[in-house]
Every structure is written in C-alpha cells, then in structure tokens.
Design a protein around this motif. Structure first.
Motif, mmCIF file in Angstrom:
data_model
loop_
_atom_site.group_PDB
_atom_site.id
_atom_site.type_symbol
_atom_site.label_atom_id
_atom_site.label_comp_id
_atom_site.label_asym_id
_atom_site.label_seq_id
_atom_site.Cartn_x
_atom_site.Cartn_y
_atom_site.Cartn_z
ATOM 1 N N LEU A 538 69.675 -10.489 64.301
ATOM 2 C CA LEU A 538 69.246 -9.213 63.525
ATOM 3 C C LEU A 538 70.089 -8.213 63.189
ATOM 4 O O LEU A 538 70.948 -7.790 64.202
ATOM 5 C CB LEU A 538 67.866 -8.553 64.765
ATOM 6 N N SER A 539 70.103 -7.590 62.153
ATOM 7 C CA SER A 539 70.979 -6.789 61.566
ATOM 8 C C SER A 539 70.026 -5.396 61.471
ATOM 9 O O SER A 539 69.832 -4.551 62.255
ATOM 10 C CB SER A 539 71.419 -7.134 60.236
ATOM 11 N N GLU A 540 69.081 -5.364 60.508
ATOM 12 C CA GLU A 540 68.133 -4.506 60.245
ATOM 13 C C GLU A 540 67.188 -4.996 59.007
ATOM 14 O O GLU A 540 67.587 -6.069 58.393
ATOM 15 C CB GLU A 540 68.823 -3.043 59.880
ATOM 16 N N LEU A 541 65.979 -4.438 58.889
ATOM 17 C CA LEU A 541 65.118 -5.060 58.173
ATOM 18 C C LEU A 541 65.493 -5.444 56.767
ATOM 19 O O LEU A 541 65.312 -6.523 55.926
ATOM 20 C CB LEU A 541 63.775 -4.560 57.953
ATOM 21 N N ASN A 542 66.165 -4.396 55.955
ATOM 22 C CA ASN A 542 66.457 -4.705 54.505
ATOM 23 C C ASN A 542 67.544 -5.989 54.381
ATOM 24 O O ASN A 542 67.299 -6.686 53.638
ATOM 25 C CB ASN A 542 67.331 -3.404 53.862
ATOM 26 N N PHE A 591 68.427 -0.353 63.376
ATOM 27 C CA PHE A 591 68.574 -1.913 64.176
ATOM 28 C C PHE A 591 67.351 -1.767 65.117
ATOM 29 O O PHE A 591 66.461 -2.608 65.176
ATOM 30 C CB PHE A 591 69.942 -1.940 64.598
ATOM 31 N N SER A 592 67.291 -0.583 65.881
ATOM 32 C CA SER A 592 66.204 -0.443 67.079
ATOM 33 C C SER A 592 65.063 -0.452 66.543
ATOM 34 O O SER A 592 63.927 -1.104 66.802
ATOM 35 C CB SER A 592 66.530 0.828 67.692
ATOM 36 N N LEU A 593 64.661 0.383 65.274
ATOM 37 C CA LEU A 593 63.250 0.319 64.951
ATOM 38 C C LEU A 593 63.055 -1.104 64.222
ATOM 39 O O LEU A 593 61.698 -1.400 64.348
ATOM 40 C CB LEU A 593 63.660 1.362 63.718
ATOM 41 N N SER A 594 64.041 -1.727 63.502
ATOM 42 C CA SER A 594 63.598 -3.246 63.151
ATOM 43 C C SER A 594 63.348 -4.041 64.437
ATOM 44 O O SER A 594 62.446 -4.907 64.306
ATOM 45 C CB SER A 594 64.916 -3.582 62.498
ATOM 46 N N LYS A 595 64.143 -3.802 65.379
ATOM 47 C CA LYS A 595 63.736 -4.705 66.586
ATOM 48 C C LYS A 595 62.407 -4.659 67.017
ATOM 49 O O LYS A 595 61.445 -5.439 67.458
ATOM 50 C CB LYS A 595 64.723 -4.473 67.644
ATOM 51 N N LEU A 613 56.322 -4.185 56.074
ATOM 52 C CA LEU A 613 57.088 -3.852 57.415
ATOM 53 C C LEU A 613 58.233 -2.724 56.902
ATOM 54 O O LEU A 613 58.509 -1.863 57.811
ATOM 55 C CB LEU A 613 57.714 -4.971 57.938
ATOM 56 N N ILE A 614 58.776 -3.086 55.807
ATOM 57 C CA ILE A 614 59.756 -1.854 55.174
ATOM 58 C C ILE A 614 59.243 -0.538 55.135
ATOM 59 O O ILE A 614 59.579 0.547 55.710
ATOM 60 C CB ILE A 614 60.475 -2.357 54.104
ATOM 61 N N ALA A 615 57.904 -0.566 54.505
ATOM 62 C CA ALA A 615 57.075 0.847 54.128
ATOM 63 C C ALA A 615 56.891 1.327 55.356
ATOM 64 O O ALA A 615 56.721 2.787 55.603
ATOM 65 C CB ALA A 615 55.951 0.644 53.491
ATOM 66 N N LYS A 616 56.390 0.721 56.222
ATOM 67 C CA LYS A 616 55.980 1.323 57.919
ATOM 68 C C LYS A 616 56.933 1.812 58.622
ATOM 69 O O LYS A 616 56.874 2.804 59.504
ATOM 70 C CB LYS A 616 55.254 0.306 58.694
ATOM 71 N N THR A 617 58.156 1.079 58.652
ATOM 72 C CA THR A 617 59.343 1.176 59.806
ATOM 73 C C THR A 617 60.285 2.482 58.984
ATOM 74 O O THR A 617 60.627 3.093 59.736
ATOM 75 C CB THR A 617 60.063 -0.022 59.743
ATOM 76 N N TYR A 618 60.636 2.232 57.818
ATOM 77 C CA TYR A 618 61.746 3.412 57.206
ATOM 78 C C TYR A 618 61.372 4.355 56.849
ATOM 79 O O TYR A 618 61.433 4.707 55.392
ATOM 80 C CB TYR A 618 62.856 2.329 56.619
#
Length: 764
Positions: A538-542, A591-595, A613-618
């Motif tokens: 896992l890196s981050e969502l993008n 990373f933490s938000l993505s996890k 997921l991108i829209a809600k997280t970032y």
C-alpha cells in the motif's frame, strides 16, 4: 553604410530583415497571440533591437573576430533603446506601451549591468550618434532618432532597473509578451530556422484518418466516445476531466487541442517516450510530416531523436544538418505539438532571467496535463501556479486524469483557475469490474507469492527500489531464475530499455509464457502492460489505483477469488512510508487515510467505487494535518515571494534538485572493454578541440555514454557527496565522464554494485 550584426558577415540590415520575415510567419499562424497594438510594437522591437550594435566598440570587436563582451562594452540592447524616437511615437501609443517596448528592446539579452552607471550610459549613447547618422533608418520605415542623441526619458526606460512582476502588472505583462516573442523571433533568425510551423488542420485530419479510421475498420459505426466528444466540444475552454484508464484520453486531449499550438505534459520520461512514439507512428504515420508537427522535449531527448535518425541507413555528416535543425526546432518550441515533462514548461513559475519566451508562447498555446495525481507536492504547486500564469496571459489548459482528489480542485479554485468540468467522471460500462481485492494486514512477503504462483503472469509492485531488489533476491533463490525479473529506476538506460521491451512483450496476449515481474512506481503509468495478478504494498490511493491499472487492464475479472492483493503493513509500515515525511516516499497522512479507507474491502471493486473512495478520502478537511497539503501551500507562498528575484537558470536547477534525479555511470559498467574503448575515443576527440570535423562521431559517442547512465534520486546522490566531502571511507565519486566543456557525468565507485539483472545497489 553597412554595419555588421554577426561574426559570419551578416549585416544589421540583413539580420533585421530576417527578424521581420519570422515576425510575419508568427503573426500569420497565431494572430491571436497579440493585440493589433502589440503586433505593431513587436514590429518596432524587431526593427530597433540590434541597432545599438552600430557602436564603434561592437563593430571593432566583430571585425576582429572577438567573442564575448569586452570589459568596457555596454550591452547593445540599452543603446538600441536610445534610438527609439519616443516623443514622436507617443502620439500613436500610450506611455505604458512605449515603456514595455523600451524595456523589451533594452533587456532583450540577459546581461550584467552592475559594472556600468548612468554616466557610462550617457557617454556611450553620445558616441553612438555618429554611426547612427550613417544608418538608413528609412529603409525600415523608421524615423531617425532625436538630435542630439540622448538616453531615454526615465518615464520610458530607467537605466539599471527592471520592471516589477507585481506592480503595474499590465505593463509587465505587455513587456513579457514583447520581450518573449522578440527573443523567439531573434533566436530563429540567428539560428536560421523557422520560428513556428503551421498545423493547418493536419492533426485533426490525421486523428480522423488514423485513429477513428482504424476503429471503423472493425466497426463501421464507431465514433468518438462520450469523453472524446466532450473534450472536442470544449476546445475553447479550460477543462478538468476524470476518465477511466483505457478510454482514450490521449485522443481526447488531441481533439481538445483542435488546430492550436499545444504542449502535452506527463510525469515520467518513459510515459512521454511512449506517447510520443504512439502519436508519431500511429497518428502522424509519415515520418517526414511527423517531424514537422510533433517533437519530444526532455533531458533524454537527444538519445530518442538520434535513434530515430540512425534508423536511416544513410545517416551521416551530410544529413547531420537536418538532425540539428530538428533539435533546434524542438528545443525552441517551433513545432505545433510538443510532448514534454513538467519541468520543461513550468519552470516559468520562478520568473528566472530569460523565461519570457516560454510564457509569451504559452500565452497563445494550449497545455495538456496528464495524470496530475502522480505529482509530488512541490510539482503540484508549480503546476497550479504555472496554470494561473498561463491563464493570465491568455493560454488554455486541460487537466485529464484517471483519479483526482477533491483537495486539488479546491486548490485550483483558491488560486483563481477558471475551468469547466463534467458533472460525473467518464466510465466504460463494458469495463466496470476489472478487479477483486483482498487486503492483507501484514508485510509483503515472498512466501505467499511463491505459494500463489500458478504459472500465470504475476506483477509485484513495491514502494522502494531496495524493497524490490531484496524481494527479487528472495524469489530467485526459490524459483527458476528465468521466471523472475525486476524493473525499476536504477538500471542504466540501455538495460532499462531492454527491460521495458521485455515486460511489454511478456504481457502481450499472444504470449502464453508465465512468470513474475517485480517493479516500482516506474510501471504505474508509463508502460502499457496487462498482468493476471497483482501483489502490491500500500502506498496511497492514487498510486494504488494506478498500480491496479496494470492488472486486467482491458478485461473484466469474472472469476471467483481475487486478482489483487494489497499489503498494508499491518502493525509495521510498508517500505517507503515513514512518519517523518521528509524521508517518506509517500505522505504518511495520505497513507494512513488510505489504509483506513480500504481496511474493510474484500472482493469486487468497481471503477466507480475507486473514484468514490478518492472523493471521500482526499478532502481538504481530511488532509488539514497532512504535510503534503502544507508543502503545496508553502511552495505556492514561496513562489509568490520570489516573483521579482530574477534568479538564474542554474539557481532554478538547484531549486529543483530535491525532486529530480542525478545521472551517474557505474564504474563497473564504464570499465567494460567496449565501453572503455568508447570513452577513450570520446576523450581523444574532445582533446583534439576540432568539434566541427568530428561532430557526428562525437554526438554518437555522447549518446553511447548516456546509454550507460543510471538515475539516482537526488537526495541519495547529495548524501553521497556529503559523505565524500567528509572523507568517510572509500571515495564514492571516482571520476567524471566529460561530454563537453560544460557537461560531465559522475562515475560511481564499484563499491556500489551494478548488474544487468538487479540494477544499482545503493543503501543510504
């Protein structure tokens, strides 16, 4: 009386006429670049810009074939400005217009004025009166200068000053356009190449013929899809679009360009090379016409272009001129379409000395930004700031991406970017279910990969090169070595090209071979590959969703089970993730938000769900404590603060160094028998100091030396240098390969092992 402008015997009159010819070409192709008044002022700038060369010191210097500036020689541009009859022109133009003209002429070359004062200026202008009395001003439709000849009034030009980028903004913008286009016209006239080449509807015709036409061979009713149609219909707007991978964003972007001058930017050189080859070979399919319409511009461009020219069996010194002309035209932005990296265009944000030709050109151009989500916080800040500058000067932009965080849209709006955006992302209904995901709360490990390998095509993506190399070492111990390959950024160019061809061929649907490839970020967006299974840290969502795009790229996953396994590190952090963001490949907060966002995923994940997921997280609220967002905002503030600092290009290169890579040659590679011979031959030719005689061979040898280079992250390289300076142990940089008087490449000690299977080992 004739006065010389160039050491080749070209007179001021001849050179000025060449500028006027180039001016007419530019005006005919891009009339919208300037207003009617600005075109008139630019014509005056072309006529006056070199008249100061009539001074006796310059004429004596050039007749005696001396180069460079003499110690007591005042730069000719400020002398040229003194010949402009401001009092006679003020009935035709405003004071602001004439001020922009005066500064454009006076400062059209970047020169050091610190050794001179106002009295020096007065004296040199007074001395200019005699030769000016012998020049035929009327032959260029000019009025002779005032008598007695004096320095310009301070209301038009104040010696020793520059215009402010933040005060009297309208004057400054007019000055940038006049100086920038004067420079481009002057460079073209001096270099004997065309300032701009016409598109004449060629791009759109070729898109219809070779892209849409190809699709219609299989389906006579095929047409541009919804996204491509939308982009074509909004060719006059700044636009931002989100579109699923595989929808043909490249064709959509080219439709948006219409018949305008364009720049297509991507984050990775390998992606640029791929897009360039695709456009040149599949859209502009005739080599000669392609060279008149599309160019590639990045730090490795010489290698790409030389390779193309050398495909011709008759490439020798006789057609070296064509090669050099094409290089000139590409580097000078003369072609209708340029495929390039962000740093080639967006270093304008520093307003460095001599940046005006770029911004003036971008003011009548369109810029496409592909895969914006891949940029670091620094580069994202440069991008946003640069787009605002382009917008302010009249240029247009299109941002197109597979995923887009909401906080980026917020930053766009905060900086005053105006754009149109479709209400919903563009999706392919027939490719809505490509991935089934399993989240594993532990470290990526070789055991599970070996156990899950069932003679299929497996891709593993790690966050760091060191992790990829260590995993490769583990797997080759346990599997047939022919089954395992690794690709990352620390291979020499020659080996990297070979690996890119191999991985692309490996995933071709005609190839039934099974195996495992291990990679890093280099495979996220730069290669057209399609694996059966993906294991990834896992890196981050993008980044994660870009990686998933390399698995089941153009097919739905309709089986039971999973085709994507994501390792989030569990109680530990994956490689490349550190709580101290300065040392982290990916922002720790992101990373933490993505996890958290993917923690409960188990099974099918649609393209729409990824975008949601991108829209809600970032969101900006979620990232308020993120060093990523903080760094973007601080960089924008910094750029505001240095608007009038007029840094040099070298200073700007140093500003970029922490986000760039440095080229080195591994000592073991250089010492290979054939490479050592090539290096010795290059040294011998350079020592002979007869470049023109050996020009073709030197170019080819330099290219072969560049083939031996490997990219090392700048921070790692400078840590090596720091250790070197402290004399810690064995020397790290053992030599330098000289390419010219101005360029050399460090040779990295064999202490840092290199081999063609693993790449370069550096552990800092």
């Amino acid at each position: 009386m004739e006065f010389l402008a160039k050491s080749n015997g070209e007179t001021i009159s001849e050179h000025t006429q060449n500028l006027l010819t180039q001016l007419e070409i530019l005006k005919a192709l891009y009339p919208q670049a300037l207003t009617k008044t600005e075109w008139q002022l630019l014509q005056l700038a072309c006529k006056y810009h070199d008249l100061g060369k009539m001074n006796n010191k310059f004429q004596d210097k050039i007749k005696n074939h001396k180069r460079g500036m003499e110690d007591d020689e005042l730069p000719h541009g400020v002398l040229s400005a003194a010949l402009i009859p401001f009092e006679k022109l003020k009935g035709l133009y405003s004071i602001d217009d004439l001020k922009a003209l005066a500064y454009a002429v006076a400062l059209h070359h970047e020169r050091d004025f610190s050794k001179f004062n106002r009295d020096d200026y007065k004296g040199e202008v007074k001395s200019l009166a005699e030769p000016a009395g012998n020049f035929d001003f009327a032959s260029f439709g000019l009025q002779p200068p005032q008598k007695p000849l004096k320095i310009p009034s301070g209301r038009y030009f104040d010696f020793g000053t520059v215009l402010s980028a933040t005060k009297d903004i309208a004057i400054y913008q007019e000055y940038v356009k006049l100086k920038g286009l004067l420079n481009r016209i002057d460079f073209a006239a001096s270099g004997y190449y065309q300032v701009e080449f016409p598109d004449s509807g060629y791009l759109q015709a070729k898109l219809e013929q070779n892209a849409l036409g190809k699709w219609r061979k299989n389906n006579p009713r095929a047409d541009w899809n919804e996204m491509q149609t939308w982009m074509g219909n909004h060719a006059e707007d700044n636009i931002v679009i989100i579109a699923q991978t595989g929808m043909g964003k490249t064709e959509g972007g080219l439709r948006w360009l219409a018949n305008d001058k364009g720049f297509f930017t991507l984050p990775l050189k390998s992606a640029i090379n791929s897009i360039y080859a695709r456009i040149k070979n599949k859209i502009f399919n005739e080599a000669t016409e392609a060279k008149q319409h599309v160019g590639i511009l990045h730090s490795d461009m010489l290698q790409i272009l030389l390779g193309e020219f050398e495909k011709d069996d008759d490439f020798d010194s006789t057609n070296l001129t064509d090669f050099k002309s094409y290089l000139n035209e590409t580097r000078s932005w003369s072609l209708p379409l340029t495929i390039t990296t962000l740093d080639q265009v967006f270093n304008i944000v520093y307003r460095y000395r001599g940046y005006e030709p770029k911004l003036a050109t971008l003011g009548y151009s369109k810029v496409i930004i592909d895969e914006v989500q891949m940029y670091s916080p620094d580069l994202l800040a440069y991008l946003i700031y640069g787009l605002k500058m382009i917008q302010d000067y009249g240029g247009k932009f299109a941002v197109m991406t597979a995923t887009l965080a909401p906080f980026i849209i917020d930053l766009f709006k905060e900086q005053g970017l105006q754009f149109t955006m479709p209400a919903q992302p563009f999706l392919l209904p027939e490719l809505s279910q490509r991935h089934s995901v399993k989240i594993l709360h532990r470290q990526l490990n070789a055991d599970e990969i070996v156990a899950g390998f069932h003679d299929n095509k497996v891709l593993i993506i790690c966050n760091t090169v060191n992790k990829a190399m260590s995993l490769y070492d583990e797997l080759v111990e346990r599997l047939d070595t022919s089954k395992v390959k690794v690709i990352h950024s620390r291979f020499i160019r020659k080996d990297r090209r070979k690996l890119e061809k191999e991985i692309t061929a490996f995933t071709d649907e005609e190839n039934k071979q099974a195996g495992i490839w291990i990679g890093t970020q280099v495979v996220e967006a730069s290669l057209d590959i399609d694996f059966d299974v993906l294991y990834t840290e896992l890196s981050e969502l993008n980044s994660l969703f870009q990686r998933m795009g390399r698995c089941y790229r153009r097919r739905n996953f309709m089986k039971e089970g999973y085709n994507v396994w994501i390792y989030d590190g569990g109680d530990k952090l994956p490689s490349g993730i550190k709580t101290a963001n300065s040392d982290s490949v990916y922002d720790y907060e992101m990373f933490s938000l993505s996890k958290q966002a993917i923690a409960t995923l188990d099974g099918p994940l649609s393209e729409k769900e990824k975008m949601d997921l991108i829209a809600k997280t970032y969101t900006k609220d979620n990232l308020k404590n993120s060093s990523y967002l903080e760094r973007v905002q601080k960089t924008i503030e910094y750029l505001d603060g240095c608007a009038n600092k007029r840094k040099s290009k070298q200073e700007i290169a140093n500003e970029f160094r922490d986000i760039e890579s440095v080229m080195v040659i591994p000592e073991a590679v250089l010492n290979q028998k054939n490479n050592k011979y090539l290096h010795d031959r290059l040294k011998k030719l350079l020592a002979e100091n007869n470049y023109r005689k050996n020009e073709l061979e030197i170019i080819e040898l330099r290219n072969k030396m560049m083939d031996l280079t490997v990219q090392v992250l700048a921070d790692k390289f400078y840590k090596l240098e720091k250790k070197e300076n402290k004399n810690e142990g064995k020397k790290k940089i053992v030599d330098k390969v000289k390419l010219s008087r101005y360029q050399s490449i460090p040779v990295l000690s064999s202490k840092y092992n290199y081999d063609g299977d693993r790449g370069l080992s550096i552990d800092i």
